[in-house]
Design a protein around this motif. Sequence first.
Motif, PDB file in Angstrom:
ATOM      1  N   ILE A 176       0.797  -1.231   0.000  1.00 26.76           N
ATOM      2  CA  ILE A 176       0.000   0.000   0.000  1.00 26.76           C
ATOM      3  C   ILE A 176       0.828   1.279   0.000  1.00 26.76           C
ATOM      4  CG2 ILE A 176      -1.895  -1.159   1.204  1.00 26.76           C
ATOM      5  CD1 ILE A 176      -0.995   0.360   3.730  1.00 26.76           C
ATOM      6  N   ARG A 177       2.161   1.147   0.167  1.00 24.85           N
ATOM      7  CA  ARG A 177       3.003   2.341   0.204  1.00 24.85           C
ATOM      8  C   ARG A 177       4.336   2.052  -0.483  1.00 24.85           C
ATOM      9  NH1 ARG A 177       4.355   5.977   5.654  1.00 24.85           N
ATOM     10  NH2 ARG A 177       5.078   7.813   4.524  1.00 24.85           N
ATOM     11  N   GLN A 215       1.488   5.845  -4.154  1.00 28.41           N
ATOM     12  CA  GLN A 215       0.865   5.187  -3.013  1.00 28.41           C
ATOM     13  C   GLN A 215       1.204   5.899  -1.714  1.00 28.41           C
ATOM     14  OE1 GLN A 215       2.300   1.127  -3.333  1.00 28.41           O
ATOM     15  NE2 GLN A 215       0.360   0.452  -4.251  1.00 28.41           N
ATOM     16  N   ASP A 259      -0.980   8.940  -1.383  1.00 30.35           N
ATOM     17  CA  ASP A 259      -2.346   8.551  -1.019  1.00 30.35           C
ATOM     18  C   ASP A 259      -2.419   8.138   0.452  1.00 30.35           C
ATOM     19  OD1 ASP A 259      -3.127   9.022  -3.618  1.00 30.35           O
ATOM     20  OD2 ASP A 259      -3.062   6.906  -4.220  1.00 30.35           O
ATOM     21  N   TYR A 260      -1.394   7.428   0.901  1.00 31.17           N
ATOM     22  CA  TYR A 260      -1.337   6.984   2.292  1.00 31.17           C
ATOM     23  C   TYR A 260      -1.288   8.187   3.231  1.00 31.17           C
ATOM     24  CZ  TYR A 260       0.292   4.246   6.340  1.00 31.17           C
ATOM     25  OH  TYR A 260       0.414   3.659   7.572  1.00 31.17           O
TER      26      TYR A 260
END
Length: 257
Positions: free
Chosen positions: A71-72, A77, A80-81
């Motif tokens: 997710i990162r 990403q 967004d995180y």
Amino acid sequence: MEAIKIDRCDGIARVTLNRPSVKNAVTLAMWGELSRIFSRLADDRDVRAIVLAGEGNNFSVGADVSEFGEIRGNKRQSADYEVVVDACSDAIAASGKPVVAAISGYCLGGGCHLALACDFRFGDRTATIGIPSAKLSIVYGVRSVQRLLGLSGIANAKRILYSGDRYPAEQAMSMGLIDEMHDDVALAAEQFSRRLARNAPLSIVGAKYMLNGLSMGTGTLDLAVAQQLIDAASDSEDFKEGRRAFAEKRQPRFRGE
């Protein structure tokens, strides 16, 4: 979510990170849920103060790095995180209710991010605070750096971010990361919250908005909104009740109206 518990008693809400097996590491889903929880509590007229704590012996070891690969993993990403993480801390800071962090054990990285967004940080002798972003090649978010700077000053903020070191409770207190030390930090945080909960909600809303805005730098504080908050308190029933209670030498009964 099972990973976050909410308990209420006599106007005090206790929000507890509930992943003790992994030292309350915060997942992306938890960041989003915490944001929603604090937004709901901000609108709950029956809640007058909030305590944020961790289950077991730790506040939070920080973000759950085990999920970063999925997710990162790149700058898109990561951006967004950070939006989700900042929304969480902003929801805590923007709540018109006093928020007290009760810190035991590890309060690192993302855990420190949460604590910095609170109004007060109470710790016990086991508390260990640090931001290891330099050890992960992560640049700590702008809003958290602003809060860290406001609490610790430029020299301490640089030391904390450059070194990635962990600081024991007494040193963390000397650096501005802990406000008060207590043997039973959960009890102390709750007792302090109850004291604040007896005061006029509109006064706290206005003071918190202005102090947070001013401390976060130019452009953050909307003077028109600040004046609206001042005016609302001046026209409130609570203001009348406060004057009556003062004259009658009794405890005021504030309702946030």
